[in-house]
Design a protein around this motif. Structure first.
Motif, PDB file in Angstrom:
ATOM      1  N   GLY A  81      11.859  12.167 -16.622  1.00  0.00           N
ATOM      2  CA  GLY A  81      10.704  11.287 -16.727  1.00  0.00           C
ATOM      3  C   GLY A  81      10.256  10.807 -15.366  1.00  0.00           C
ATOM      4  N   GLY A  82       9.262   9.922 -15.375  1.00  0.00           N
ATOM      5  CA  GLY A  82       8.749   9.395 -14.123  1.00  0.00           C
ATOM      6  C   GLY A  82       8.522   7.898 -14.203  1.00  0.00           C
ATOM      7  N   LEU A  83       8.921   7.179 -13.135  1.00  0.00           N
ATOM      8  CA  LEU A  83       8.644   5.757 -12.979  1.00  0.00           C
ATOM      9  C   LEU A  83       7.787   5.619 -11.732  1.00  0.00           C
ATOM     10  CD1 LEU A  83       9.229   2.738 -13.711  1.00  0.00           C
ATOM     11  CD2 LEU A  83      11.209   2.892 -12.179  1.00  0.00           C
ATOM     12  N   PHE A  84       6.653   4.952 -11.871  1.00  0.00           N
ATOM     13  CA  PHE A  84       5.693   4.867 -10.774  1.00  0.00           C
ATOM     14  C   PHE A  84       5.472   3.397 -10.446  1.00  0.00           C
ATOM     15  CE2 PHE A  84       5.129   8.539 -13.406  1.00  0.00           C
ATOM     16  CZ  PHE A  84       5.256   9.569 -12.483  1.00  0.00           C
ATOM     17  N   GLU A  85       6.051   2.987  -9.320  1.00  0.00           N
ATOM     18  CA  GLU A  85       5.990   1.586  -8.932  1.00  0.00           C
ATOM     19  C   GLU A  85       4.782   1.359  -8.035  1.00  0.00           C
ATOM     20  OE1 GLU A  85      10.506   0.100  -9.016  1.00  0.00           O
ATOM     21  OE2 GLU A  85      10.083   1.403  -7.325  1.00  0.00           O
ATOM     22  N   THR A  86       4.228   0.156  -8.134  1.00  0.00           N
ATOM     23  CA  THR A  86       2.970  -0.095  -7.434  1.00  0.00           C
ATOM     24  C   THR A  86       3.182  -0.712  -6.059  1.00  0.00           C
ATOM     25  OG1 THR A  86       2.702  -2.255  -8.477  1.00  0.00           O
ATOM     26  CG2 THR A  86       1.768  -0.380  -9.620  1.00  0.00           C
ATOM     27  N   GLY A  87       4.203  -0.251  -5.362  1.00  0.00           N
ATOM     28  CA  GLY A  87       4.434  -0.713  -4.010  1.00  0.00           C
ATOM     29  C   GLY A  87       5.243  -1.988  -3.979  1.00  0.00           C
ATOM     30  N   ALA A  88       5.694  -2.332  -2.787  1.00  0.00           N
ATOM     31  CA  ALA A  88       6.438  -3.570  -2.601  1.00  0.00           C
ATOM     32  C   ALA A  88       5.447  -4.704  -2.381  1.00  0.00           C
ATOM     33  CB  ALA A  88       7.390  -3.402  -1.419  1.00  0.00           C
ATOM     34  N   GLY A  89       5.942  -5.832  -1.904  1.00  0.00           N
ATOM     35  CA  GLY A  89       5.037  -6.917  -1.558  1.00  0.00           C
ATOM     36  C   GLY A  89       5.107  -8.116  -2.472  1.00  0.00           C
ATOM     37  N   GLY A  90       6.005  -8.118  -3.439  1.00  0.00           N
ATOM     38  CA  GLY A  90       6.151  -9.289  -4.285  1.00  0.00           C
ATOM     39  C   GLY A  90       5.009  -9.454  -5.256  1.00  0.00           C
ATOM     40  N   SER A  91       4.955 -10.628  -5.852  1.00  0.00           N
ATOM     41  CA  SER A  91       3.952 -10.875  -6.879  1.00  0.00           C
ATOM     42  C   SER A  91       2.939 -11.935  -6.465  1.00  0.00           C
ATOM     43  CB  SER A  91       4.629 -11.240  -8.200  1.00  0.00           C
ATOM     44  OG  SER A  91       5.717 -12.109  -7.976  1.00  0.00           O
ATOM     45  N   ALA A  92       2.942 -12.311  -5.200  1.00  0.00           N
ATOM     46  CA  ALA A  92       1.875 -13.059  -4.560  1.00  0.00           C
ATOM     47  C   ALA A  92       1.486 -14.361  -5.252  1.00  0.00           C
ATOM     48  CB  ALA A  92       0.653 -12.155  -4.406  1.00  0.00           C
ATOM     49  N   PRO A  93       2.379 -15.364  -5.268  1.00  0.00           N
ATOM     50  CA  PRO A  93       2.030 -16.642  -5.889  1.00  0.00           C
ATOM     51  C   PRO A  93       0.852 -17.338  -5.223  1.00  0.00           C
ATOM     52  CG  PRO A  93       4.133 -16.784  -4.715  1.00  0.00           C
ATOM     53  CD  PRO A  93       3.771 -15.337  -4.793  1.00  0.00           C
ATOM     54  N   LYS A 119       0.807  -1.219   0.000  1.00  0.00           N
ATOM     55  CA  LYS A 119       0.000   0.000   0.000  1.00  0.00           C
ATOM     56  C   LYS A 119       0.839   1.268   0.000  1.00  0.00           C
ATOM     57  CE  LYS A 119      -3.960  -2.195   2.261  1.00  0.00           C
ATOM     58  NZ  LYS A 119      -4.900  -2.162   3.395  1.00  0.00           N
ATOM     59  N   MET A 120       2.126   1.129  -0.241  1.00  0.00           N
ATOM     60  CA  MET A 120       3.000   2.299  -0.264  1.00  0.00           C
ATOM     61  C   MET A 120       2.918   3.004  -1.618  1.00  0.00           C
ATOM     62  SD  MET A 120       4.678   2.637   2.607  1.00  0.00           S
ATOM     63  CE  MET A 120       6.318   3.334   2.369  1.00  0.00           C
ATOM     64  N   LEU A 121       3.011   4.307  -1.581  1.00  0.00           N
ATOM     65  CA  LEU A 121       3.193   5.095  -2.797  1.00  0.00           C
ATOM     66  C   LEU A 121       4.682   5.073  -3.129  1.00  0.00           C
ATOM     67  CD1 LEU A 121       2.226   7.063  -4.970  1.00  0.00           C
ATOM     68  CD2 LEU A 121       2.513   8.903  -3.304  1.00  0.00           C
ATOM     69  N   SER A 122       5.001   4.658  -4.341  1.00  0.00           N
ATOM     70  CA  SER A 122       6.401   4.500  -4.728  1.00  0.00           C
ATOM     71  C   SER A 122       6.660   5.268  -6.020  1.00  0.00           C
ATOM     72  CB  SER A 122       6.734   3.017  -4.919  1.00  0.00           C
ATOM     73  OG  SER A 122       8.096   2.844  -5.204  1.00  0.00           O
ATOM     74  N   VAL A 123       7.324   6.407  -5.876  1.00  0.00           N
ATOM     75  CA  VAL A 123       7.601   7.284  -7.011  1.00  0.00           C
ATOM     76  C   VAL A 123       9.104   7.316  -7.245  1.00  0.00           C
ATOM     77  CG1 VAL A 123       7.408   9.629  -7.910  1.00  0.00           C
ATOM     78  CG2 VAL A 123       5.572   8.687  -6.503  1.00  0.00           C
ATOM     79  N   VAL A 124       9.499   7.210  -8.513  1.00  0.00           N
ATOM     80  CA  VAL A 124      10.911   7.323  -8.878  1.00  0.00           C
ATOM     81  C   VAL A 124      11.047   8.491  -9.851  1.00  0.00           C
ATOM     82  CG1 VAL A 124      12.922   6.171  -9.854  1.00  0.00           C
ATOM     83  CG2 VAL A 124      11.180   4.827  -8.637  1.00  0.00           C
ATOM     84  N   PRO A 125      11.405   9.686  -9.341  1.00  0.00           N
ATOM     85  CA  PRO A 125      11.661  10.797 -10.267  1.00  0.00           C
ATOM     86  C   PRO A 125      12.928  10.495 -11.070  1.00  0.00           C
ATOM     87  CG  PRO A 125      11.385  11.559  -7.972  1.00  0.00           C
ATOM     88  CD  PRO A 125      11.607  10.078  -7.941  1.00  0.00           C
ATOM     89  N   LEU A 126      12.764  10.220 -12.344  1.00  0.00           N
ATOM     90  CA  LEU A 126      13.913   9.825 -13.161  1.00  0.00           C
ATOM     91  C   LEU A 126      14.846  11.012 -13.374  1.00  0.00           C
ATOM     92  CD1 LEU A 126      11.989   7.577 -15.708  1.00  0.00           C
ATOM     93  CD2 LEU A 126      13.330   6.853 -13.719  1.00  0.00           C
ATOM     94  N   MET A 127      16.131  10.737 -13.452  1.00  0.00           N
ATOM     95  CA  MET A 127      17.133  11.799 -13.424  1.00  0.00           C
ATOM     96  C   MET A 127      17.064  12.714 -14.637  1.00  0.00           C
ATOM     97  SD  MET A 127      20.283   9.584 -11.791  1.00  0.00           S
ATOM     98  CE  MET A 127      21.498  10.884 -11.980  1.00  0.00           C
ATOM     99  N   ASN A 128      16.515  12.211 -15.745  1.00  0.00           N
ATOM    100  CA  ASN A 128      16.417  13.046 -16.951  1.00  0.00           C
ATOM    101  C   ASN A 128      15.028  13.625 -17.155  1.00  0.00           C
ATOM    102  OD1 ASN A 128      19.124  12.795 -17.677  1.00  0.00           O
ATOM    103  ND2 ASN A 128      18.772  10.876 -18.758  1.00  0.00           N
TER     104      ASN A 128
END
Length: 737
Positions: A571-583, A560-569
């Motif tokens: 752009g923006g990378l927006f990750e959908t939180g941690a927690g794995g891929s839940a097999p 449920k974390m907000l995960s934003v990666v302001p790219l150095m050039n």
């Protein structure tokens, strides 16, 4: 046209995408925003790696490499969902599934003796472990709990196990002869090309890696874990767990640390079953049954050996004679040592701390555990939190503060970029990192079996990390602590850079500090108990650990974390939180057509992606979509429309419907864009009117098996049919599009 790239990944997030992506496309399209997909799943990456060997109709192209290039441009706007960080058993399973689907892929070679085998092995190794994140993360990490999520956790606290002052749970770590204690570090004064070589005592010189390009100001580190010391340590911990009558557990990162940690895992399996490997070790190795792949893979391979049952009996005797093992699934007999990717330290340790310091034992009951984390680089962080809970009791989610994170990870910074520079040493000698002029930059004495590794951290990444830390501290008016260890050579170099680059910013009025990780952890949990927030500014691995540890304690999950990666050039990378891929979620879907995966991370990432796009393309309508999506997400939480846990209740698909209903209603009610409000008035009314019908259609399919046509590579038509069972909802979205 403005564009968002939505990634197709693995397991539960991949399945959820079949349901949620049509919503994203329909709503974003009203703002003139195009949504494209790129397949960076494990299966997709495997196929891309062998593109030249496959017929044209099976070729997919290298979507990850394409996105890696895009991430270096100002136009990048990428929503990145969790993906599998494949261990060898997972990789083999994916290969087998693809072969069964008609892909003429070679088997994974355990030993690469010929040029062809070495080529195949190199291709597969390129998709193993954390192959995705270092490529896309051309910026540093900003992870935090949005106010709506934190408020919900306070109003609806998750369960927290009580802690006893008599708890015997502890962390065991080496403290010497490990990666932390043997680390050397150098800062390059000019660009260069380095070589890593092993000078054997026999007089041989083996080039382990050449052509290693470095930049001025770059930090280059090298270290070694000594195998003999590791084995001694592990034997001591097995004996200690037995003597203290606590569960024995090991916690590693065998997915992302894809070279070093499976080797360490193998050492643990051997230390726990010494008589088995003393007696049968050579035979098992000859049969390709390596403890590095876990005890489960060894047991699975015994059927092919003439004396397999004899070895199985020896394993069972060894398990019975040793300390009680922590279990992954006690009902099925799956132990902590069965599969390296089953117990990942950043998820397993906070889950244990949240559950009274307990893990599950062979009898199906909880008990205290000795948590073995061989390398001492970050083990003390967990011990500090355990000590705090033992002294002060469990944390209270209704009052506790937060520990957001600013993480150094840009341009493959630190350990996660070290896989191609990690080696199991084959003969005694010296490993050297040498410059193009032959000068020795770093050097270690090594013995056969030692694990040696190097990593790089670019100066530009550190400078951007410091800038992001100052930006977040000021924006949130929150104290920030750099977690840097003065006893680690790498961290000492980073401290100098941090102090230098802080001078480039206006820090007046900001509360900024530098502490060792253990001190910082103790400081942060002390503030947590007062309801105070503290930004943890950390390196790459601690970024990963902290963004599971504290959210699991605060929110019950790190997804449920907000995960934003302001790219150095730009752009923006927006990750959908941690927690794995839940097999486990996928298994439940296949068995009873019920998907528990919570797409809250996707909702949060989409809003930030739209907000970034609105800023960079001057698209006011995208900003309206972002703001209304945030309000819809908060309403979804407050009205408890997140996926429930059992058949007969709304699952992931139901949460997507309610998010769509609330989002449409928020858009229809907003006044910033009257044309947009009018456009959503009809669908808002339609979804509200058909709510009972849609929910009934979604619930009606539950309770029986679902066929998605594949685990690692689902059949598109079958998976879409399973994940979009409401014709009424589908028709409403189609009308909007």
């Amino acid at each position: 046209m403005a564009k968002i790239i939505y990634t197709l990944t693995d397991e539960a997030p991949r399945l959820a995408t079949y349901s949620f992506l049509p919503v994203v496309e329909a709503f974003a399209g009203t703002a003139g925003v195009e949504v494209e997909t790129r397949d960076i799943s494990l299966a997709g990456r495997i196929i891309a790696a062998f593109d030249d060997m496959l017929p044209p109709e099976q070729r997919v192209g290298d979507a990850l490499a394409e996105l890696g290039q895009l991430a270096t441009t100002p136009e990048a706007n990428i929503i990145k969902l969790p993906n599998i960080s494949a261990s060898v058993p997972q990789l083999k399973a994916a290969i087998a599934e693809l072969q069964g689907k008609g892909y003429a892929l070679p088997d994974y070679p355990e030993e690469a003796l010929t040029d062809e085998q070495r080529d195949v092995r190199a291709r597969y190794d390129s998709v193993k472990g954390s192959a995705v994140n270092p490529v896309l993360r051309e910026g540093n990490s900003d992870r935090r709990a949005p106010a709506a999520v934190k408020n919900y956790a306070r109003r609806h606290p998750h369960s927290m196990g009580a802690w006893s002052p008599e708890s015997r749970t502890n962390v065991a770590t080496m403290g010497q002869d490990d990666f932390r204690s043997n680390e050397q570090s150098a800062v390059l004064t000019s660009p260069d090309t380095l070589t890593i070589r092993l000078l054997g005592d026999s007089g041989t010189t083996t080039v382990l890696k050449d052509g290693l390009a470095v930049l001025e100001g770059e930090v280059v580190d090298a270290t070694v874990m000594r195998a003999a010391a590791l084995d001694t340590f592990l034997r001591e911990q097995v004996a200690r767990a037995k003597a203290e009558d606590v569960l024995f557990s090991v916690h590693l990162k065998a997915t992302m640390m894809k070279v070093s940690d499976p080797i360490i895992f193998g050492h643990v399996v051997r230390a726990f079953l010494p008589e088995v490997f003393q007696t049968y070790g050579e035979q098992l190795a000859a049969a390709g049954l390596s403890p590095n792949n876990g005890l489960g893979s060894v047991l699975d391979g015994l059927a092919g050996l003439e004396n397999g049952e004899e070895i199985r009996a020896a394993v069972e005797k060894g398990l019975a004679d040793g300390p009680r093992l922590a279990m992954v699934n006690s009902d099925k007999g799956i132990t902590n040592l069965h599969v390296p990717s089953d117990v990942i330290v950043d998820a397993s340790m906070p889950a244990m701390i949240r559950t009274s310091g307990h893990m599950w034992g062979p009898d199906g009951a909880e008990d205290d555990t000795l948590a073995v984390i061989p390398d001492s680089s970050y083990a003390g962080v967990y011990q500090a939190v355990i000590d705090d809970c033992r002294a002060n009791g469990a944390y209270d989610p209704t009052t506790m503060g937060s520990v957001p994170n600013v993480g150094l990870m840009a341009q493959k910074a630190e350990e996660y970029g070290s896989h191609d520079k990690t080696f199991e040493i084959t003969e005694p000698g010296r490993v050297q990192v040498v410059t193009s002029t032959g000068d020795v930059l770093l050097e270690h004495e090594v013995a056969a079996g030692d694990i040696w590794r190097a990593c790089q951290t670019k100066d530009a990444a550190v400078r951007d990390w410091v800038k992001l830390a100052v930006t977040r501290a000021r924006a949130s008016a929150t104290p920030a602590v750099f977690w840097l260890d003065p006893e680690r050579a790498h961290d000492r170099n980073l401290v100098e850079k941090v102090r230098r680059y802080l001078g480039e910013h206006d820090t007046e009025g900001l509360d900024l500090d530098i502490m060792s990780p253990v001190e910082a952890a103790a400081h942060s949990v002390q503030r947590i108990r007062k309801g105070e927030d503290t930004i943890s500014v950390t390196g790459n691995v601690l970024r990963d650990y902290n963004t599971d540890l504290f959210p699991i304690l605060e929110l019950g999950t790190s997804a449920k974390m907000l995960s934003v990666v302001p790219l150095m050039n730009g752009g923006g990378l927006f990750e959908t939180g941690a927690g794995g891929s839940a097999p486990k979620h996928v298994q439940q879907l296949v068995q009873e057509n019920y998907l528990r995966w919570d797409s809250l991370g996707e909702f949060l990432a989409l809003a930030e992606s739209l907000r970034h796009l609105a800023t960079t393309t001057d698209n006011g309508r995208a900003l309206v979509l972002a703001d209304t999506l945030d309000r819809a997400t908060e309403r979804l939480l407050s009205e408890n429309r997140s996926p429930a846990r059992k058949v007969g209740q709304i699952d992931n698909r139901g949460s997507h419907f309610y998010l769509s209903l609330y989002w449409a209603q928020e858009l229809a009610d907003q006044s910033q864009d009257t044309e947009l409000a009018a456009a959503f008035g009809d669908i808002a009314a339609r979804l509200a009117q058909d709510e009972a019908t849609i929910t009934q259609e979604l619930l009606a399919v539950q309770g029986r098996p679902a066929d998605i046509g594949g685990y690692y590579r689902p059949d598109e038509a079958k998976a879409a049919a399973v994940m979009r069972p409401s014709e009424t909802f589908n028709a409403a979205l189609a009308a909007l599009r």
